[in-house]
Design an enzyme around this catalytic site. Structure first.
Site, PDB file in Angstrom:
ATOM      1  N   GLY A 253      41.891  38.683  48.371  1.00 18.45           N
ATOM      2  CA  GLY A 253      41.618  37.256  48.215  1.00 18.45           C
ATOM      3  C   GLY A 253      40.351  36.844  48.918  1.00 18.45           C
ATOM      4  O   GLY A 253      39.635  37.680  49.473  1.00 18.45           O
TER       5      GLY A 253
ATOM      6  N   GLU B 133      37.520  42.378  43.917  1.00 19.72           N
ATOM      7  CA  GLU B 133      38.008  43.312  44.931  1.00 19.72           C
ATOM      8  C   GLU B 133      38.784  44.485  44.341  1.00 19.72           C
ATOM      9  O   GLU B 133      38.898  45.529  44.983  1.00 19.72           O
ATOM     10  CB  GLU B 133      38.875  42.573  45.961  1.00 19.72           C
ATOM     11  CG  GLU B 133      38.054  41.538  46.726  1.00 19.72           C
ATOM     12  CD  GLU B 133      38.734  41.000  47.972  1.00 19.72           C
ATOM     13  OE1 GLU B 133      39.914  41.297  48.204  1.00 19.72           O
ATOM     14  OE2 GLU B 133      38.050  40.263  48.707  1.00 19.72           O
TER      15      GLU B 133
ATOM     16  N   SER C 298      47.972  28.582  57.831  1.00 16.37           N
ATOM     17  CA  SER C 298      46.698  28.150  58.405  1.00 16.37           C
ATOM     18  C   SER C 298      46.233  29.138  59.456  1.00 16.37           C
ATOM     19  O   SER C 298      47.027  29.796  60.119  1.00 16.37           O
ATOM     20  CB  SER C 298      46.842  26.771  59.048  1.00 16.37           C
ATOM     21  OG  SER C 298      47.097  25.799  58.061  1.00 16.37           O
TER      22      SER C 298
ATOM     23  N   GLU D 111      38.992  50.217  50.116  1.00 19.17           N
ATOM     24  CA  GLU D 111      40.141  50.973  49.644  1.00 19.17           C
ATOM     25  C   GLU D 111      41.220  49.977  49.248  1.00 19.17           C
ATOM     26  O   GLU D 111      41.366  48.941  49.901  1.00 19.17           O
ATOM     27  CB  GLU D 111      40.627  51.847  50.820  1.00 19.17           C
ATOM     28  CG  GLU D 111      41.548  52.977  50.460  1.00 19.17           C
ATOM     29  CD  GLU D 111      41.965  53.756  51.734  1.00 19.17           C
ATOM     30  OE1 GLU D 111      41.199  53.767  52.730  1.00 19.17           O
ATOM     31  OE2 GLU D 111      43.060  54.321  51.715  1.00 19.17           O
TER      32      GLU D 111
END
Ligand SMILES: [Zn+2]
Length: 166
Positions: free
Chosen positions: A67, A87, A102, A134
């Site tokens: 992310g 990614e 958070s 990886e």
């Protein structure tokens, strides 16, 4: 934040209107700062969770959820699917938003992590890229230590609300 963008006077960081904030004592403008939202992805294959080994600081070399930060002019779903592809080279769809955690005082400032479950269309294209060196699957009950507590907290929300326990 050092100077007022309305009158160019030097800002102070102190209590105003209920909180400590940068503000200008000359023109009384409050300069609000807000957390940066991230799309943080829960990607499961059977009971295995996909993690990425981080290739950049903070926490280079440690495992974390796939992310990253939302960018301007994209919505949360677009950010999620862009980060997914950058990614992992995978394509998929957002199934649901599971919750948020958070993370305060990072080098990027305060971060709001928005956890999303992603369904993958085709696993055959999986290849680590961009910010990770990886990508691997881990049994969700036997994960390595993660780069960020906020990632583990999202995984805990996922396990509590979205997996069937025997
Ligand atoms: Zn001012």
């Amino acid at each position: 934040m050092k100077y007022c963008n309305q009158c160019s006077a030097e800002n102070t960081f102190s209590y105003i209107d209920g909180n400590n904030r940068f503000h200008c004592t000359i023109c009384n403008t409050i300069h609000y700062q807000n957390p940066k939202p991230t799309a943080t992805l829960i990607i499961m294959n059977q009971n295995k969770l996909l993690l990425g080994k981080r290739d950049r600081n903070p926490a280079k070399g440690q495992w974390g959820l796939i992310g990253g930060f939302m960018e301007l002019n994209e919505n949360l779903e677009q950010a999620a699917l862009r980060e997914l592809y950058e990614e992992t080279q995978l394509r998929g769809a957002v199934k649901s938003i599971i919750g948020t955690t958070s993370h305060f005082n990072t080098i990027f400032g305060d971060v709001l992590l928005i956890g999303l479950i992603i369904e993958i269309y085709d696993w055959s294209t999986l290849k680590a890229g961009d910010d990770i060196s990886e990508a691997s699957f881990f049994d969700i009950d036997k994960l390595p230590d993660l780069a960020f507590e906020s990632h583990q907290e999202l995984i805990n929300i996922f396990k509590k609300n979205y997996t069937r326990r025997n």
